[in-house]
Design a protein around this motif. Structure first.
Motif, PDB file in Angstrom:
ATOM      1  N   ARG A   1      44.689  58.540  53.762  1.00 12.87           N
ATOM      2  CA  ARG A   1      43.543  59.260  54.315  1.00 12.87           C
ATOM      3  C   ARG A   1      43.480  60.619  53.622  1.00 12.87           C
ATOM      4  O   ARG A   1      44.442  61.366  53.588  1.00 12.87           O
ATOM      5  CB  ARG A   1      43.678  59.431  55.820  1.00 12.87           C
ATOM      6  CG  ARG A   1      42.514  60.203  56.430  1.00 12.87           C
ATOM      7  CD  ARG A   1      42.403  59.981  57.901  1.00 12.87           C
ATOM      8  NE  ARG A   1      41.952  58.604  58.136  1.00 12.87           N
ATOM      9  CZ  ARG A   1      41.987  58.010  59.319  1.00 12.87           C
ATOM     10  NH1 ARG A   1      42.436  58.644  60.377  1.00 12.87           N
ATOM     11  NH2 ARG A   1      41.569  56.763  59.457  1.00 12.87           N
ATOM     12  N   PHE A   2      42.311  60.924  53.068  1.00  8.07           N
ATOM     13  CA  PHE A   2      42.102  62.158  52.327  1.00  8.07           C
ATOM     14  C   PHE A   2      41.178  63.094  53.091  1.00  8.07           C
ATOM     15  O   PHE A   2      40.120  62.667  53.555  1.00  8.07           O
ATOM     16  CB  PHE A   2      41.502  61.851  50.946  1.00  8.07           C
ATOM     17  CG  PHE A   2      42.428  61.056  50.082  1.00  8.07           C
ATOM     18  CD1 PHE A   2      43.380  61.685  49.300  1.00  8.07           C
ATOM     19  CD2 PHE A   2      42.363  59.675  50.060  1.00  8.07           C
ATOM     20  CE1 PHE A   2      44.256  60.961  48.518  1.00  8.07           C
ATOM     21  CE2 PHE A   2      43.233  58.930  49.274  1.00  8.07           C
ATOM     22  CZ  PHE A   2      44.180  59.581  48.503  1.00  8.07           C
ATOM     23  N   HIS A   3      41.587  64.349  53.220  1.00  9.76           N
ATOM     24  CA  HIS A   3      40.738  65.381  53.784  1.00  9.76           C
ATOM     25  C   HIS A   3      40.152  66.128  52.596  1.00  9.76           C
ATOM     26  O   HIS A   3      40.886  66.632  51.736  1.00  9.76           O
ATOM     27  CB  HIS A   3      41.548  66.322  54.681  1.00  9.76           C
ATOM     28  CG  HIS A   3      40.755  67.476  55.188  1.00  9.76           C
ATOM     29  ND1 HIS A   3      41.230  68.756  55.210  1.00  9.76           N
ATOM     30  CD2 HIS A   3      39.494  67.546  55.688  1.00  9.76           C
ATOM     31  CE1 HIS A   3      40.323  69.559  55.699  1.00  9.76           C
ATOM     32  NE2 HIS A   3      39.254  68.845  55.991  1.00  9.76           N
ATOM     33  N   CYS A   4      38.816  66.180  52.528  1.00 11.28           N
ATOM     34  CA  CYS A   4      38.126  66.735  51.364  1.00 11.28           C
ATOM     35  C   CYS A   4      37.023  67.696  51.792  1.00 11.28           C
ATOM     36  O   CYS A   4      36.488  67.586  52.898  1.00 11.28           O
ATOM     37  CB  CYS A   4      37.491  65.616  50.547  1.00 11.28           C
ATOM     38  SG  CYS A   4      38.603  64.272  50.123  1.00 11.28           S
TER      39      CYS A   4
ATOM     40  N   TRP B   1      36.817  63.159  55.886  1.00 13.16           N
ATOM     41  CA  TRP B   1      38.071  62.433  55.954  1.00 13.16           C
ATOM     42  C   TRP B   1      37.737  61.023  55.501  1.00 13.16           C
ATOM     43  O   TRP B   1      36.833  60.393  56.041  1.00 13.16           O
ATOM     44  CB  TRP B   1      38.643  62.430  57.360  1.00 13.16           C
ATOM     45  CG  TRP B   1      39.175  63.762  57.771  1.00 13.16           C
ATOM     46  CD1 TRP B   1      40.473  64.182  57.721  1.00 13.16           C
ATOM     47  CD2 TRP B   1      38.433  64.869  58.287  1.00 13.16           C
ATOM     48  NE1 TRP B   1      40.579  65.482  58.163  1.00 13.16           N
ATOM     49  CE2 TRP B   1      39.336  65.926  58.518  1.00 13.16           C
ATOM     50  CE3 TRP B   1      37.077  65.091  58.557  1.00 13.16           C
ATOM     51  CZ2 TRP B   1      38.939  67.160  59.015  1.00 13.16           C
ATOM     52  CZ3 TRP B   1      36.686  66.315  59.048  1.00 13.16           C
ATOM     53  CH2 TRP B   1      37.612  67.333  59.273  1.00 13.16           C
ATOM     54  N   LEU B   2      38.469  60.524  54.504  1.00 18.10           N
ATOM     55  CA  LEU B   2      38.139  59.233  53.908  1.00 18.10           C
ATOM     56  C   LEU B   2      39.402  58.435  53.638  1.00 18.10           C
ATOM     57  O   LEU B   2      40.353  58.940  53.037  1.00 18.10           O
ATOM     58  CB  LEU B   2      37.385  59.458  52.582  1.00 18.10           C
ATOM     59  CG  LEU B   2      37.002  58.223  51.789  1.00 18.10           C
ATOM     60  CD1 LEU B   2      35.972  57.385  52.552  1.00 18.10           C
ATOM     61  CD2 LEU B   2      36.449  58.635  50.431  1.00 18.10           C
ATOM     62  N   ASP B   3      39.420  57.173  54.086  1.00 20.69           N
ATOM     63  CA  ASP B   3      40.504  56.241  53.779  1.00 20.69           C
ATOM     64  C   ASP B   3      40.192  55.560  52.455  1.00 20.69           C
ATOM     65  O   ASP B   3      39.083  55.058  52.260  1.00 20.69           O
ATOM     66  CB  ASP B   3      40.625  55.163  54.860  1.00 20.69           C
ATOM     67  CG  ASP B   3      41.024  55.715  56.215  1.00 20.69           C
ATOM     68  OD1 ASP B   3      41.516  56.860  56.287  1.00 20.69           O
ATOM     69  OD2 ASP B   3      40.853  54.983  57.208  1.00 20.69           O
ATOM     70  N   VAL B   4      41.197  55.536  51.548  1.00 19.39           N
ATOM     71  CA  VAL B   4      41.017  54.945  50.222  1.00 19.39           C
ATOM     72  C   VAL B   4      42.207  54.053  49.907  1.00 19.39           C
ATOM     73  O   VAL B   4      43.348  54.415  50.188  1.00 19.39           O
ATOM     74  CB  VAL B   4      40.894  56.051  49.142  1.00 19.39           C
ATOM     75  CG1 VAL B   4      40.836  55.459  47.745  1.00 19.39           C
ATOM     76  CG2 VAL B   4      39.673  56.923  49.391  1.00 19.39           C
ATOM     77  N   ASN B   5      41.942  52.903  49.301  1.00 19.59           N
ATOM     78  CA  ASN B   5      43.000  52.034  48.806  1.00 19.59           C
ATOM     79  C   ASN B   5      43.582  52.690  47.558  1.00 19.59           C
ATOM     80  O   ASN B   5      42.983  52.656  46.486  1.00 19.59           O
ATOM     81  CB  ASN B   5      42.453  50.649  48.487  1.00 19.59           C
ATOM     82  CG  ASN B   5      43.518  49.697  47.999  1.00 19.59           C
ATOM     83  OD1 ASN B   5      44.500  50.095  47.379  1.00 19.59           O
ATOM     84  ND2 ASN B   5      43.314  48.424  48.265  1.00 19.59           N
ATOM     85  N   VAL B   6      44.760  53.307  47.690  1.00 19.54           N
ATOM     86  CA  VAL B   6      45.335  54.092  46.601  1.00 19.54           C
ATOM     87  C   VAL B   6      45.966  53.226  45.508  1.00 19.54           C
ATOM     88  O   VAL B   6      46.276  53.740  44.427  1.00 19.54           O
ATOM     89  CB  VAL B   6      46.343  55.144  47.120  1.00 19.54           C
ATOM     90  CG1 VAL B   6      45.622  56.231  47.888  1.00 19.54           C
ATOM     91  CG2 VAL B   6      47.424  54.506  47.962  1.00 19.54           C
ATOM     92  N   ASP B   7      46.149  51.940  45.750  1.00 17.97           N
ATOM     93  CA  ASP B   7      46.570  51.039  44.667  1.00 17.97           C
ATOM     94  C   ASP B   7      45.442  50.886  43.649  1.00 17.97           C
ATOM     95  O   ASP B   7      45.684  50.757  42.457  1.00 17.97           O
ATOM     96  CB  ASP B   7      46.932  49.657  45.215  1.00 17.97           C
ATOM     97  CG  ASP B   7      48.384  49.543  45.626  1.00 17.97           C
ATOM     98  OD1 ASP B   7      49.124  50.544  45.509  1.00 17.97           O
ATOM     99  OD2 ASP B   7      48.782  48.458  46.067  1.00 17.97           O
TER     100      ASP B   7
END
Length: 144
Positions: free
Chosen positions: A26-29, A39-45
């Motif tokens: 989860r990224f806070h931007c 706030w965004l959830d991203v598949n970091v793979d």
């Protein structure tokens, strides 16, 4: 172009509440132009990001370059589309839209689920008026 919103965001924090899933963060931007907070959830793979990384984020109702609405599924005809200009694309639904006055000025909170990956976007209502509750939207990202 058929974008509803487009802005450049900078990652402020990664997993501010701790890591919950192995392949998702989860990224806070915060954005550069419209002063959005997200706030965004991203598949970091698939799409890794680090603190201070900058990326262009767009939201659109369609991937068609002429703005023609689609049926909500990937067009495998190999015709040019908005997705060709981005590195990470998700499709989801705006499931919650609410007003917030805690900062003393009116802000809008937009909640979108991209198959369980969540996004919360806060900002001035005048910049988010193109987004409607229960609408299907594409999220498009590319690093700057």
């Amino acid at each position: 172009m058929s974008l509803i919103i487009e802005d450049v965001f900078e990652v402020q924090e990664v997993d501010p509440d701790g890591k919950k899933f192995q392949k998702v963060s989860r990224f806070h931007c915060k954005s550069d132009y419209f002063e959005f907070e997200m706030w965004l959830d991203v598949n970091v793979d698939i799409y890794p990001l680090l603190v201070h990384d900058k990326f262009n984020l767009g939201l659109a109702y369609t991937l068609s370059l002429d703005g023609t609405l689609d049926e909500g599924f990937y067009d495998q005809s190999k015709q040019a589309s908005l997705a060709d200009k981005y590195d990470y694309v998700c499709y989801g639904k705006l499931y919650k839209y609410q007003e917030d006055m805690t900062s003393g000025q009116l802000r809008v909170e937009i909640y979108i689920s991209f198959g369980g990956l969540l996004m919360l976007l806060k900002g001035d209502p005048s910049h988010l008026e193109g987004l409607k509750l229960d609408s299907r939207v594409y999220l498009l990202m590319r690093k700057v």
